[in-house]
Design a protein around this motif. Structure first.
Motif, PDB file in Angstrom:
ATOM      1  N   MET A   1       0.836  -1.273  -0.116  1.00 62.75           N
ATOM      2  CA  MET A   1      -0.098  -0.017  -0.090  1.00 62.75           C
ATOM      3  C   MET A   1       1.110   1.171   0.136  1.00 62.75           C
ATOM      4  N   ALA A   2       0.438   2.203  -0.639  1.00 68.14           N
ATOM      5  CA  ALA A   2       1.286   3.470  -0.757  1.00 68.14           C
ATOM      6  C   ALA A   2       1.076   4.269   0.425  1.00 68.14           C
ATOM      7  N   SER A   3       2.069   4.811   0.998  1.00 72.31           N
ATOM      8  CA  SER A   3       1.716   5.819   2.398  1.00 72.31           C
ATOM      9  C   SER A   3       1.715   7.087   2.004  1.00 72.31           C
ATOM     10  N   GLU A   4       2.061   7.476   0.923  1.00 68.45           N
ATOM     11  CA  GLU A   4       2.133   8.905   0.632  1.00 68.45           C
ATOM     12  C   GLU A   4       1.177   9.056  -0.500  1.00 68.45           C
ATOM     13  N   GLU A   5       0.711  10.389  -0.566  1.00 65.83           N
ATOM     14  CA  GLU A   5       0.068  10.988  -1.845  1.00 65.83           C
ATOM     15  C   GLU A   5       0.945  10.469  -3.050  1.00 65.83           C
ATOM     16  N   PRO A   6       0.205  10.250  -4.247  1.00 63.10           N
ATOM     17  CA  PRO A   6       1.034   9.710  -5.485  1.00 63.10           C
ATOM     18  C   PRO A   6       1.463  11.057  -5.835  1.00 63.10           C
ATOM     19  N   VAL A   7       2.913  10.795  -6.577  1.00 62.64           N
ATOM     20  CA  VAL A   7       3.658  12.084  -6.829  1.00 62.64           C
ATOM     21  C   VAL A   7       2.877  12.907  -7.903  1.00 62.64           C
ATOM     22  N   GLU A   8       2.226  12.529  -8.787  1.00 58.95           N
ATOM     23  CA  GLU A   8       1.481  13.007  -9.827  1.00 58.95           C
ATOM     24  C   GLU A   8       0.346  12.118 -10.357  1.00 58.95           C
ATOM     25  N   VAL A   9      -0.651  12.697 -10.197  1.00 60.24           N
ATOM     26  CA  VAL A   9      -1.904  11.875 -10.565  1.00 60.24           C
ATOM     27  C   VAL A   9      -2.764  12.675 -11.947  1.00 60.24           C
ATOM     28  N   VAL A  10      -3.420  12.089 -12.876  1.00 60.17           N
ATOM     29  CA  VAL A  10      -3.803  12.837 -13.852  1.00 60.17           C
ATOM     30  C   VAL A  10      -5.120  11.893 -14.526  1.00 60.17           C
ATOM     31  N   THR A  11      -6.100  12.567 -14.709  1.00 58.70           N
ATOM     32  CA  THR A  11      -7.400  11.922 -15.237  1.00 58.70           C
ATOM     33  C   THR A  11      -7.642  12.594 -16.396  1.00 58.70           C
ATOM     34  N   CYS A  12      -7.800  11.569 -17.618  1.00 56.16           N
ATOM     35  CA  CYS A  12      -8.346  12.144 -18.927  1.00 56.16           C
ATOM     36  C   CYS A  12      -9.593  11.343 -19.591  1.00 56.16           C
ATOM     37  N   ALA A  54      -3.997   7.944 -14.432  1.00 60.63           N
ATOM     38  CA  ALA A  54      -2.553   7.539 -14.148  1.00 60.63           C
ATOM     39  C   ALA A  54      -2.135   8.130 -12.964  1.00 60.63           C
ATOM     40  N   ALA A  55      -1.318   7.250 -12.071  1.00 60.26           N
ATOM     41  CA  ALA A  55      -0.558   7.939 -10.860  1.00 60.26           C
ATOM     42  C   ALA A  55       0.826   7.304 -10.764  1.00 60.26           C
ATOM     43  N   ILE A  56       1.667   7.995 -10.584  1.00 63.44           N
ATOM     44  CA  ILE A  56       3.147   7.771 -10.481  1.00 63.44           C
ATOM     45  C   ILE A  56       3.449   8.057  -9.135  1.00 63.44           C
ATOM     46  N   SER A  57       4.196   7.180  -8.329  1.00 64.01           N
ATOM     47  CA  SER A  57       4.583   7.349  -7.067  1.00 64.01           C
ATOM     48  C   SER A  57       5.974   6.455  -6.811  1.00 64.01           C
ATOM     49  N   ASP A  96      17.247  16.285 -23.788  1.00 62.88           N
ATOM     50  CA  ASP A  96      16.989  17.515 -25.035  1.00 62.88           C
ATOM     51  C   ASP A  96      17.322  18.637 -24.128  1.00 62.88           C
ATOM     52  N   GLY A  97      17.262  18.641 -22.751  1.00 56.77           N
ATOM     53  CA  GLY A  97      17.588  19.851 -21.933  1.00 56.77           C
ATOM     54  C   GLY A  97      16.425  20.553 -21.387  1.00 56.77           C
ATOM     55  N   HIS A  98      15.089  19.775 -21.464  1.00 53.51           N
ATOM     56  CA  HIS A  98      13.771  20.338 -20.932  1.00 53.51           C
ATOM     57  C   HIS A  98      13.825  20.397 -19.443  1.00 53.51           C
ATOM     58  N   GLU A  99      13.563  21.200 -18.707  1.00 56.09           N
ATOM     59  CA  GLU A  99      13.176  21.287 -17.276  1.00 56.09           C
ATOM     60  C   GLU A  99      12.256  20.180 -16.953  1.00 56.09           C
ATOM     61  N   ASP A 100      12.619  19.441 -16.025  1.00 54.63           N
ATOM     62  CA  ASP A 100      11.807  18.364 -15.410  1.00 54.63           C
ATOM     63  C   ASP A 100      11.256  18.742 -14.173  1.00 54.63           C
ATOM     64  N   PRO A 101       9.823  18.760 -14.163  1.00 48.32           N
ATOM     65  CA  PRO A 101       9.326  19.165 -12.854  1.00 48.32           C
ATOM     66  C   PRO A 101       9.280  18.057 -11.760  1.00 48.32           C
ATOM     67  N   LEU A 102       9.497  16.965 -12.522  1.00 51.04           N
ATOM     68  CA  LEU A 102       9.379  15.632 -11.651  1.00 51.04           C
ATOM     69  C   LEU A 102      10.795  14.721 -11.677  1.00 51.04           C
ATOM     70  N   PRO A 103      11.878  15.406 -11.264  1.00 52.09           N
ATOM     71  CA  PRO A 103      13.259  14.636 -11.578  1.00 52.09           C
ATOM     72  C   PRO A 103      13.331  13.295 -11.449  1.00 52.09           C
ATOM     73  N   LEU A 104      12.471  12.747 -10.553  1.00 49.23           N
ATOM     74  CA  LEU A 104      12.842  11.028 -10.225  1.00 49.23           C
ATOM     75  C   LEU A 104      11.595  10.106 -10.955  1.00 49.23           C
ATOM     76  N   SER A 105      10.655  11.201 -11.553  1.00 42.80           N
ATOM     77  CA  SER A 105       9.720  10.331 -11.970  1.00 42.80           C
ATOM     78  C   SER A 105       9.845   9.047 -12.894  1.00 42.80           C
ATOM     79  N   LEU A 106      10.904   9.260 -13.681  1.00 47.00           N
ATOM     80  CA  LEU A 106      11.056   8.254 -14.675  1.00 47.00           C
ATOM     81  C   LEU A 106      11.075   6.662 -13.849  1.00 47.00           C
ATOM     82  N   SER A 107      11.807   6.734 -12.798  1.00 51.60           N
ATOM     83  CA  SER A 107      11.989   5.509 -12.467  1.00 51.60           C
ATOM     84  C   SER A 107      10.987   4.937 -11.274  1.00 51.60           C
ATOM     85  N   TYR A 108       9.890   5.890 -11.550  1.00 54.47           N
ATOM     86  CA  TYR A 108       8.644   5.629 -10.219  1.00 54.47           C
ATOM     87  C   TYR A 108       7.869   4.578 -11.368  1.00 54.47           C
ATOM     88  N   LYS A 109       7.334   3.843 -10.607  1.00 50.26           N
ATOM     89  CA  LYS A 109       6.284   2.772 -11.377  1.00 50.26           C
ATOM     90  C   LYS A 109       4.643   3.499 -11.331  1.00 50.26           C
TER      91      LYS A 109
END
Length: 400
Positions: A1-12, A54-57, A96-109
């Motif tokens: 179970m996740a203990s924190e809020e998901p880092v990012e959650v989007v609904t479309c 979709a949520a990543i954490s 490509d040098g774009h600023e990433d607001p979620l620096p660790l998010s690519l390793s998140y599930k």
């Protein structure tokens, strides 16, 4: 179970599209590249849509996905192809040098939940809406801003057409890597405001032959399919684009019906033959031709994807009379008050002359219900946190 809020959650949400020039057959099974171009109409999401969260954490230990409330195998190859492609694009954007607001998010599930408000796998283009919604939602959660045709296409070929509203072409492309096999809008949803769409649901069962298997067999065995793709579709694409641009319903309707019939002819030309149409489907075809003959011109047009349900195109001034004709030919059995869903349609009486023209004995219950809709926009982001399908723990919210 996740203990924190998901880092990012989007609904479309994303729409269903209905091809009027059909896609059937791939030249590359892995990249999902078609043997011919296709053109579709995007249906309005007020009536038919997929919703995806979709949520990543950092707390998630594995990728997980739930479809219509049930957890599915996240290792499914097409799903994995979409996830890989989105993460590749996200890495490329960062490199490509774009600023990433979620620096660790690519390793998140990632956890994904998706629901359709219409029957899945019954020939109503559920996989197109589903994978378009998945691609669009993952792109938002991972900060990807590039063209998503390839991501959606890797899930379901026709999904790339659901990335846009209005009228959309999927260009088959020539390159072996598929980079030029992309979807492009031909005209926006506001272009033809009088156009209406009626979905005649005759079956909500899963189709006996899935599209993927059916296409593969057709490509291997149908000479007609190859001839259609090479000799006929290019001119039909140009003509259909003209019909849309000029809002020429007569020509649009006739070409839509001819292309649907030819698609199903290639299915019969497949060996062993594939038949997606039911007896009720064929009765609907007869009804449409009788209706048009009575009026002396093409006022309604049918098309059938890989399933028995009919999609009817018409103009707003014809909807009420044609719905009355459907009610006359396929009297509702028990659900008379629920027979018509979607846009309201005022009941009108049928003339005795039209009743006589329709002939054939009625088939009670042949059409289960009708969904009345119109041309609609492409995917949308839902800003209301209450719309999320996943809770703060990253698991599906309990059904209300």
């Amino acid at each position: 179970m996740a203990s924190e809020e998901p880092v990012e959650v989007v609904t479309c949400t994303a729409p269903v599209n209905i091809a009027v020039i059909k896609y059937w057959g791939k030249r590359d099974e892995e990249l999902i590249l078609p043997i011919n171009s296709s053109l579709s109409v995007t249906l309005h999401q007020d009536q038919l849509k997929t919703t995806t969260t979709a949520a990543i954490s950092r707390d998630f230990t594995e990728d997980r996905i739930w479809l219509n409330g049930r957890e599915e195998d996240v290792g499914q190859p097409r799903l994995q192809a979409c996830l890989r492609e989105i993460r590749r694009l996200a890495r490329k954007r960062r490199s490509d040098g774009h600023e990433d607001p979620l620096p660790l998010s690519l390793s998140y599930k990632v956890h994904v939940a998706s629901v359709n408000n219409f029957p899945t796998a019954a020939g109503l283009a559920s996989s197109a809406a589903g994978y378009a919604c998945l691609a669009y939602t993952l792109a938002r959660v991972y900060g990807v801003e590039s063209d998503l045709s390839e991501v959606a296409r890797r899930g379901s070929g026709s999904a790339c057409r659901s990335l846009y509203g209005g009228f959309v072409e999927w260009q088959m492309g020539q390159r072996a890597d598929g980079k030029d096999s992309v979807a492009r809008q031909v005209a926006p949803e506001s272009h033809w405001p009088e156009l209406r769409v009626l979905i005649l649901v005759v079956s909500t069962d899963r189709k006996p032959t899935g599209s993927t298997a059916g296409m593969q067999t057709s490509v291997e065995t149908s000479a007609l399919l190859r001839f259609r793709a090479e000799a006929l579709v290019p001119a039909r694409m140009a003509e259909m684009s003209r019909c849309v641009r000029e809002r020429d319903f007569q020509a649009f309707g006739q070409l839509t019906m001819k292309d649907s019939n030819q698609f199903h002819a290639t299915c019969l030309d497949t060996f062993p033959p594939i038949s997606y149409l039911s007896d009720t489907s064929r009765r609907v075809i007869r009804l449409v031709h009788c209706f048009n003959a009575h009026h002396g011109r093409t006022k309604v047009a049918y098309t059938f994807d890989a399933g028995a349900n009919a999609v009817i195109f018409t103009l707003d001034d014809t909807v009420a009379e044609f719905v009355a004709a459907v009610r006359h030919s396929f009297p509702p059995e028990l659900n008379g008050d629920k027979f018509l869903k979607g846009l309201p349609v005022e009941p009108v009486p049928l003339s005795d002359e039209l009743k006589a023209a329709l002939g054939a004995d009625p088939t009670p219950g042949g059409v289960k219900y009708i969904i009345a809709t119109q041309v609609g926009p492409g995917p949308q982001v839902l800003d209301d946190p209450g719309a999320h399908l996943l809770g703060p723990d990253g698991l599906p919210k309990p059904a209300a």
